[in-house]
Design an enzyme around this catalytic site. Structure first.
Site, PDB file in Angstrom:
ATOM      1  CG  ASN A  12      -1.711   1.212   1.434  1.00 40.49           C
ATOM      2  OD1 ASN A  12      -1.803   2.048   0.530  1.00 40.49           O
ATOM      3  ND2 ASN A  12      -2.317   1.354   2.604  1.00 40.49           N
ATOM      4  CD1 TRP A  13       3.455   1.009  -2.877  1.00 41.34           C
ATOM      5  CD2 TRP A  13       3.521   2.202  -4.781  1.00 41.34           C
ATOM      6  NE1 TRP A  13       4.169   0.283  -3.800  1.00 41.34           N
ATOM      7  CE2 TRP A  13       4.232   0.994  -4.980  1.00 41.34           C
ATOM      8  CE3 TRP A  13       3.425   3.104  -5.840  1.00 41.34           C
ATOM      9  CZ2 TRP A  13       4.843   0.676  -6.197  1.00 41.34           C
ATOM     10  CZ3 TRP A  13       4.032   2.785  -7.060  1.00 41.34           C
ATOM     11  CH2 TRP A  13       4.738   1.578  -7.221  1.00 41.34           C
ATOM     12  CE  LYS A  14      -0.211   3.261   4.780  1.00 39.77           C
ATOM     13  NZ  LYS A  14      -0.072   3.327   6.217  1.00 39.77           N
ATOM     14  CD  GLU A 101      -2.875   5.445   6.946  1.00 36.51           C
ATOM     15  OE1 GLU A 101      -2.853   5.504   5.697  1.00 36.51           O
ATOM     16  OE2 GLU A 101      -1.934   4.959   7.619  1.00 36.51           O
ATOM     17  N   GLY A 175       2.550   2.213  10.728  1.00 45.23           N
ATOM     18  CA  GLY A 175       3.504   3.304  10.552  1.00 45.23           C
ATOM     19  C   GLY A 175       4.247   3.690  11.821  1.00 45.23           C
ATOM     20  N   GLY A 233       2.812  -1.242   4.271  1.00 47.92           N
ATOM     21  CA  GLY A 233       2.839   0.178   3.934  1.00 47.92           C
ATOM     22  C   GLY A 233       4.269   0.637   3.675  1.00 47.92           C
ATOM     23  N   GLY A 234       4.887   1.226   4.708  1.00 53.54           N
ATOM     24  CA  GLY A 234       6.208   1.842   4.571  1.00 53.54           C
ATOM     25  C   GLY A 234       7.246   0.981   3.863  1.00 53.54           C
TER      26      GLY A 234
HETATM   27  P1  PGA Z   1       2.817   0.219   7.635  1.00 54.95           P
HETATM   28  O1  PGA Z   1       1.343   0.445   7.013  1.00 54.95           O
HETATM   29  O2  PGA Z   1       3.358  -1.066   7.067  1.00 54.95           O
HETATM   30  O3  PGA Z   1       3.606   1.432   7.215  1.00 54.95           O
HETATM   31  O4  PGA Z   1       2.661   0.128   9.128  1.00 54.95           O
HETATM   32  C1  PGA Z   1       0.477  -0.635   6.826  1.00 54.95           C
HETATM   33  C2  PGA Z   1      -0.822  -0.153   6.240  1.00 54.95           C
HETATM   34  O5  PGA Z   1      -1.299   0.923   6.631  1.00 54.95           O
HETATM   35  O6  PGA Z   1      -1.415  -0.815   5.370  1.00 54.95           O
END
Ligand code: PGA
Length: 254
Positions: A12-14, A101, A175, A233-234
């Site tokens: 998930n690149w957000k 989020e 995160g 994510g990250g």
């Molecule tokens: P993260 O995010 O790996 O940066 O904790 C995961 C996500 O929100 O899908």
């Protein structure tokens, strides 16, 4: 492309990267994923404006393309939103819905997540429904019932292994660098499986873990029998780290 593998590794690149950076990263993901067997599928969810260029980059590689969200209506006066048919039009195979989020910043409740999941399934998108508790809900002990309720209220009637995955993402682990302990993951995933079993009977959706998954902990998490993949994510923004997570999955899922 259908979701068929036992294990999913989704990035998930957000709201990160430029188009050019995304293309470079996607090339590397496609390369890493090219040697995988049928047991593992990799997917990436870039920001909406990059879906087409990233889709072209990964075309033919077997890497799944996903949205980070979709609207529950197929079209209309919803400034800034993107619909499920638009995701399909851009070549998406799956979409996330109900990410914490979105729940937090866009005030999405379980009813909206349900509507979004129905809209996505209707369009043939594999739908990853995200659930998870805040730190307060973990500490006050309400997390299992809260997660059960998130699933019961958001799960469409047409949910099954082909159409839906559940991503357990404790909000306090997203995160933050804090990962849920393996005992926490086992407890919650077992609970999610029992809720799904009660609601659906069989052909149960995969249950993915998300929240500070990184190269260092991926193998331990993916080795748990109750974990059917990870939502990252990250660490999915770094080609090397994401490649290591994919390799960890291939050790457990091939
Ligand atoms: P993260 O995010 O790996 O940066 O904790 C995961 C996500 O929100 O899908």
């Amino acid at each position: 492309m259908a979701v068929t593998a036992e294990i999913l590794v989704l990035g998930n690149w957000k709201m990160h990267l430029t188009d050019a950076e995304g293309v470079t990263l996607a090339q590397s993901v496609a390369e890493t994923a090219s040697g995988l067997g049928a047991g593992v599928q990799v997917g990436i969810s870039p920001p909406f404006p990059y879906l087409q260029s990233i889709g072209e980059t990964i075309s033919g590689s077997g890497v799944l393309l996903g949205g980070q969200d979709c609207h529950y209506q197929s079209q209309g006066a919803y400034t800034g939103d993107v619909s499920a048919p638009m995701l399909v039009d851009c070549g998406c195979d799956f979409t996330l819905v109900g990410h914490s989020e979105r729940r937090q910043h866009h005030h999405e409740d379980n009813g909206i997540v349900f509507d979004k999941a129905c809209a996505a399934i209707e369009q043939g998108l594999h739908t990853v429904i995200c659930v998870g508790e805040t730190l307060k809900q973990r500490e006050d002990g309400s997390y299992l019932s809260l997660i059960g309720e998130q699933i019961e209220k958001a799960l469409p009637e047409r949910a099954n292994r082909q159409t839906v995955s559940i991503a357990y993402e404790p909000v306090w682990a997203i995160g933050t660098g804090k990962t849920a302990g393996t005992e926490d993951i086992i407890e919650v995933h077992a609970h999610i499986r029992s809720v799904l079993g009660r609601l659906l009977g069989e052909d149960l959706p995969r249950v993915l873990y998300g929240g500070s998954v990184k190269a260092e902990n991926a193998l331990e998490i993916l080795s748990l029998p109750v974990v059917d993949g990870v939502l990252v994510g990250g660490a999915s923004l770094k080609a090397g780290a994401f490649a290591e997570i994919i390799r960890a999955a291939s050790q457990t899922g091939s």
